[in-house]
Design an enzyme around this catalytic site. Structure first.
Site, PDB file in Angstrom:
ATOM      1  N   GLU A 102     -23.254  38.579 -61.891  1.00 47.46           N
ATOM      2  CA  GLU A 102     -24.159  38.830 -62.656  1.00 47.46           C
ATOM      3  C   GLU A 102     -24.187  37.650 -63.660  1.00 47.46           C
ATOM      4  OE1 GLU A 102     -27.686  39.782 -63.840  1.00 47.46           O
ATOM      5  OE2 GLU A 102     -26.828  39.145 -62.394  1.00 47.46           O
ATOM      6  N   HIS A 105     -23.389  34.274 -63.182  1.00 47.90           N
ATOM      7  CA  HIS A 105     -25.043  33.941 -63.149  1.00 47.90           C
ATOM      8  C   HIS A 105     -25.595  33.474 -63.924  1.00 47.90           C
ATOM      9  CE1 HIS A 105     -27.803  32.567 -60.475  1.00 47.90           C
ATOM     10  NE2 HIS A 105     -28.717  34.276 -61.214  1.00 47.90           N
ATOM     11  N   HIS A 170     -38.776  35.009 -58.276  1.00 50.77           N
ATOM     12  CA  HIS A 170     -37.075  34.071 -59.515  1.00 50.77           C
ATOM     13  C   HIS A 170     -36.593  33.086 -58.061  1.00 50.77           C
ATOM     14  CE1 HIS A 170     -34.025  34.170 -62.251  1.00 50.77           C
ATOM     15  NE2 HIS A 170     -33.044  34.587 -61.117  1.00 50.77           N
ATOM     16  N   HIS A 286     -40.666  37.240 -40.606  1.00 49.12           N
ATOM     17  CA  HIS A 286     -39.921  35.460 -41.390  1.00 49.12           C
ATOM     18  C   HIS A 286     -39.246  34.959 -39.946  1.00 49.12           C
ATOM     19  CE1 HIS A 286     -36.763  32.736 -42.825  1.00 49.12           C
ATOM     20  NE2 HIS A 286     -35.867  34.402 -42.701  1.00 49.12           N
ATOM     21  N   HIS A 344     -26.197  30.501 -44.912  1.00 55.63           N
ATOM     22  CA  HIS A 344     -28.089  30.932 -44.490  1.00 55.63           C
ATOM     23  C   HIS A 344     -28.496  30.336 -45.657  1.00 55.63           C
ATOM     24  CE1 HIS A 344     -31.829  31.073 -41.846  1.00 55.63           C
ATOM     25  NE2 HIS A 344     -31.876  31.760 -42.602  1.00 55.63           N
TER      26      HIS A 344
END
Length: 369
Positions: A102, A105, A170, A286, A344
């Site tokens: 985290e 990032h 986000h 989706h 992906h």
């Protein structure tokens, strides 16, 4: 948070930004400003991929506060607090590994923010001195404001405990930042080309501009749906392909709860546990809208295949569409392996990058037939 901690974080973010800034400075590219833009594109793409890794490893709450970690600048300093939380819940959400994921990032995002600030400062300085069109400061200033908005959603992701709509927004803002930077990079390339010998604009098939814009809208919808699948942990709601839910083409689905946007993670708007049929609805939509994406983007590529200025990005879109289909199916059959799931997400970012190039070049580098 204490001002010393904020200063430590600012210094760390500056150190992260110094490497790409140094690469730009020592590069042989005469146009350092354009080089800075494209380095920012590269790092933003990396940030999106690492953000996917952060989300897919459940590291979004690896540090349960923001912007630091237990009010400190990094997991080294917060080691005791993290170990105490890990002792109570060994698998998280707080573990030493997840805390580092985290915070890396966050620091990468801060580093990109500094690159955009450098871009903005350069534009304002050069614009006041030279008044060249390539240094108009409006666009980089808008980029700076945009990344501040993205940072706010990053903070809300933590403080609102991974609320799906916040995390999805986000993600979309990250993709939007990538698109804006690519557009700006194309603009800088165009400025360099325009300063050379005048060329003849490429002739494009009729309606291609509309098709390219439609492809962008369709991709945006699919990005939202993909983010909604990921943030609701609905990836394995269907474990078969092309069927879903006990060998049915149309399984039992709860669209009302699945697509109610403002709610807690795993809960309905009334606070009850989200039914599995809601997750199935999210996944099914989706999966099936992906067919629309393949058709629209594939048709756009086919129409643009003979335009020299569009050949490379169009070829990239075609290749990535095939890879997206393969990685999406593999994710289901291989029970959601991390590497394929991250790939992906990287494919989605690659589609944004290539399609932004196509849209820019259709508007500015081609002329209608």
């Amino acid at each position: 948070m204490h001002h010393t901690t904020l200063a430590q974080m600012a210094i760390t973010a500056l150190i992260v930004a110094l490497l790409p800034l140094s690469m730009v400075w020592i590069s042989k590219d005469v146009d350092k400003y354009r080089k800075l833009v494209w380095v920012s594109v590269f790092l933003t793409f990396d940030l999106i991929v690492f953000g996917a890794f952060t989300r897919l490893t459940d590291s979004g709450l690896g540090c349960p506060d923001w912007p630091g970690c237990y009010g400190l600048a990094n997991p080294f300093l917060a080691h005791d607090e993290i170990r105490a939380a890990e002792a109570l819940m060994p698998t998280g959400p707080v573990t030493l590994f997840k805390a580092w994921v985290e915070m890396i990032h966050r620091y990468l995002a801060m580093g990109i923010g500094i690159l955009i600030m450098a871009m903005m400062a350069t534009a304002w300085y050069r614009w006041r001195r030279e008044k060249k069109a390539g240094y108009q400061p409006g666009y980089p200033t808008a980029l700076f404001l945009f990344i501040c908005l993205q940072g706010a959603f990053g903070a809300w992701t933590v403080t609102l405990k991974l609320q799906p709509i916040i995390v999805t927004m986000h993600l979309l803002l990250g993709m939007g930042l990538l698109a804006l930077l690519v557009w700006f990079g194309e603009k800088q390339n165009h400025a360099v080309q325009s300063s050379g010998p005048a060329g003849v604009p490429a002739v494009m098939p009729g309606g291609l501009r509309v098709l390219a814009a439609l492809s962008g809208v369709v991709l945006l919808v699919q990005l939202f749906l993909g983010g909604w699948v990921s943030t609701n942990y609905a990836t394995l709601a269907c474990t078969e392909f092309p069927l879903c839910g006990g060998g049915r083409v149309i399984p039992e689905m709860d669209f009302g709860h699945g697509f109610h946007l403002w709610r807690e993670l795993g809960k309905t708007s009334a606070g009850h546990y989200l039914p599995f049929s809601a997750l199935t609805a999210i996944h099914w939509v989706h999966r099936n809208f992906a067919l629309v994406v393949v058709f629209v983007l594939g048709y756009t590529c086919w129409r643009a295949r003979h335009v020299a200025a569009l050949r490379k990005p169009v070829r990239g879109i075609a290749i990535v569409l095939v890879l997206q289909a393969l990685t999406g199916i593999a994710t289901i059959y291989l029970s959601y392996p991390l590497a394929i799931a991250v790939l992906h997400n990287a494919g989605a970012a690659a589609l944004v990058l290539c399609l932004t190039m196509v849209n820019y070049r259709v508007v500015f580098l081609t002329s209608p037939r």
